[in-house]
Design an enzyme around this catalytic site. Structure first.
Site, PDB file in Angstrom:
ATOM      1  N   ASN A  11     -43.032 -34.473  -5.123  1.00 37.53           N
ATOM      2  CA  ASN A  11     -41.861 -35.091  -4.491  1.00 37.53           C
ATOM      3  C   ASN A  11     -41.048 -35.767  -5.592  1.00 37.53           C
ATOM      4  OD1 ASN A  11     -40.013 -36.548  -3.000  1.00 37.53           O
ATOM      5  ND2 ASN A  11     -41.517 -38.010  -2.179  1.00 37.53           N
ATOM      6  N   TRP A  12     -39.935 -35.121  -5.957  1.00 41.17           N
ATOM      7  CA  TRP A  12     -39.144 -35.646  -7.085  1.00 41.17           C
ATOM      8  C   TRP A  12     -38.276 -36.839  -6.672  1.00 41.17           C
ATOM      9  CZ3 TRP A  12     -36.801 -30.534  -9.528  1.00 41.17           C
ATOM     10  CH2 TRP A  12     -37.855 -29.700  -9.946  1.00 41.17           C
ATOM     11  N   LYS A  13     -38.160 -37.082  -5.383  1.00 40.97           N
ATOM     12  CA  LYS A  13     -37.286 -38.152  -4.880  1.00 40.97           C
ATOM     13  C   LYS A  13     -35.868 -37.975  -5.446  1.00 40.97           C
ATOM     14  CE  LYS A  13     -41.365 -41.001  -4.515  1.00 40.97           C
ATOM     15  NZ  LYS A  13     -41.914 -42.315  -4.329  1.00 40.97           N
ATOM     16  N   HIS A 105     -41.257 -39.929   5.196  1.00 41.34           N
ATOM     17  CA  HIS A 105     -41.746 -40.644   4.005  1.00 41.34           C
ATOM     18  C   HIS A 105     -41.491 -42.140   4.204  1.00 41.34           C
ATOM     19  CE1 HIS A 105     -42.102 -42.058  -0.117  1.00 41.34           C
ATOM     20  NE2 HIS A 105     -42.766 -40.928  -0.372  1.00 41.34           N
ATOM     21  N   GLU A 107     -40.360 -44.307   2.324  1.00 40.76           N
ATOM     22  CA  GLU A 107     -39.066 -44.767   1.805  1.00 40.76           C
ATOM     23  C   GLU A 107     -37.942 -44.483   2.805  1.00 40.76           C
ATOM     24  OE1 GLU A 107     -39.412 -42.769  -1.936  1.00 40.76           O
ATOM     25  OE2 GLU A 107     -40.891 -44.252  -2.590  1.00 40.76           O
ATOM     26  N   GLU A 172     -50.183 -41.450   3.158  1.00 41.23           N
ATOM     27  CA  GLU A 172     -49.638 -42.162   2.002  1.00 41.23           C
ATOM     28  C   GLU A 172     -49.605 -43.657   2.314  1.00 41.23           C
ATOM     29  OE1 GLU A 172     -47.202 -39.458  -0.723  1.00 41.23           O
ATOM     30  OE2 GLU A 172     -45.831 -40.416   0.649  1.00 41.23           O
ATOM     31  N   GLY A 178     -46.359 -45.625  -5.914  1.00 42.23           N
ATOM     32  CA  GLY A 178     -45.697 -46.183  -7.099  1.00 42.23           C
ATOM     33  C   GLY A 178     -46.338 -47.441  -7.652  1.00 42.23           C
ATOM     34  N   SER A 217     -49.699 -42.728  -6.128  1.00 46.32           N
ATOM     35  CA  SER A 217     -50.154 -42.965  -7.501  1.00 46.32           C
ATOM     36  C   SER A 217     -51.189 -41.952  -7.986  1.00 46.32           C
ATOM     37  CB  SER A 217     -50.707 -44.390  -7.632  1.00 46.32           C
ATOM     38  OG  SER A 217     -49.692 -45.326  -7.372  1.00 46.32           O
TER      39      SER A 217
HETATM   40  C1  PEP Z   1     -44.655 -40.618  -2.941  1.00 49.02           C
HETATM   41  O1  PEP Z   1     -43.772 -41.477  -2.896  1.00 49.02           O
HETATM   42  O2  PEP Z   1     -44.698 -39.676  -2.121  1.00 49.02           O
HETATM   43  C2  PEP Z   1     -45.669 -40.750  -3.987  1.00 49.02           C
HETATM   44  C3  PEP Z   1     -46.820 -40.207  -3.782  1.00 49.02           C
HETATM   45  O3  PEP Z   1     -45.280 -41.453  -5.109  1.00 49.02           O
HETATM   46  P1  PEP Z   1     -46.184 -41.847  -6.389  1.00 49.02           P
HETATM   47  O4  PEP Z   1     -47.074 -40.670  -6.707  1.00 49.02           O
HETATM   48  O5  PEP Z   1     -45.214 -42.123  -7.474  1.00 49.02           O
HETATM   49  O6  PEP Z   1     -46.989 -43.034  -5.986  1.00 49.02           O
END
Ligand code: PEP
Length: 264
Positions: A11-13, A105, A107, A172, A178, A217
């Protein structure tokens, strides 16, 4: 008997500049072409909307089969078309080559006020368009610390998945995204087992194994231990998917940690 598929999703966001995104996609595709993972392992790249077409043509050029390396979007609108300024329908992302879409997600739940009901509508629209939904669920830190994680997960599953849901679920925990912190092996096993026990009420059957992924993470260091948990069918990766080699290392680690399992 069929093999249980495993997934590594990037997931590049809103983080890869246009040219960099194309380079990143090319790097991942070339890495997979030169060092192909086992066929039960599926990789999906989820760039921003603006890069879908470009990434699709990069992947096309390398020519890997869609089961090996597919394209996904990070969101979609819950309708096929209409007067919705600034929105993108599942049909539109499909036309650009995406066969998956991340929905719900944390976010988007946080920054766009997306409720479970809105996410369920998006799941319905994506499914109708032939795009596989990847639905994110997960508790906040306070909910976990107050012992409410199980009820939060139950209500997100009940609220955001459609009846007869056929897609992917990504657990998640918001506190792991993050933060550099991942749940312990024991906690992850407990949460994933709980999610698996809750799913049949939405799937309307006990006989389908919906892929359940972990996200938060993940790096190539934790990937082997996470992927070795029987209930985990893959990982959703944010930051570590933004560099081709670190993402390829996760794919390699995931491949090594998972021997094909059979399901009836
Ligand atoms: C995400 O936001 O879907 C995610 C897994 O981010 P990160 O790996 O940076 O924690």
């Amino acid at each position: 008997m069929t093999t249980v598929p495993k997934f590594v999703i990037g997931n590049w966001k809103m983080q890869a500049r246009h040219e960099y995104g194309l380079e990143l996609a090319r790097g991942v595709a070339q890495g997979l072409r030169d060092n192909p993972p086992p066929s039960h392992l599926h990789t999906i790249l989820c760039p921003p909307f603006t890069q879908l077409a470009g990434v699709h043509s990069e992947l096309d050029e390398i020519g890997l089969p869609n089961e090996q390396l597919a394209l996904g979007a990070q969101d979609c609108y819950p309708a096929a078309s209409g007067p919705f300024t600034g929105d993108i329908s599942p049909q539109m992302i499909k036309a650009l080559g995406a066969s998956y879409v991340i929905l719900g997600h944390s976010e988007r739940r946080q920054n766009h006020g997306e409720t479970d009901a809105v996410i369920r509508q998006k799941v319905k629209a994506a499914t109708a368009a032939g795009v596989t939904p990847i639905v994110c669920i997960g508790e906040h830190l306070a909910e976990r610390n107050e012992g409410r994680a199980a009820s939060v997960l139950a209500s997100q599953i009940e609220g955001s998945l459609t009846r007869g849901f056929r897609g992917i679920v990504a657990y998640e925990p918001v506190w792991a995204i993050g933060s550099g912190i991942t749940p312990s092996h024991e906690e992850l096993q407990r949460k994933l087992t709980l999610i698996r026990a809750l799913l049949p009420m939405r799937l309307m059957t006990d006989d389908i194994r919906v892929p359940v992924l972990y996200g938060g993470s993940v790096t190539s260091v934790q990937a082997p231990s996470i992927m070795s948990i029987e209930a985990v069918d893959g990982v959703l990766v944010g930051s570590a998917s933004l560099e081709a080699q670190s993402f390829l290392d996760i794919i390699t680690a995931a491949a090594e940690a998972t021997t094909p399992q059979l399901t009836s």
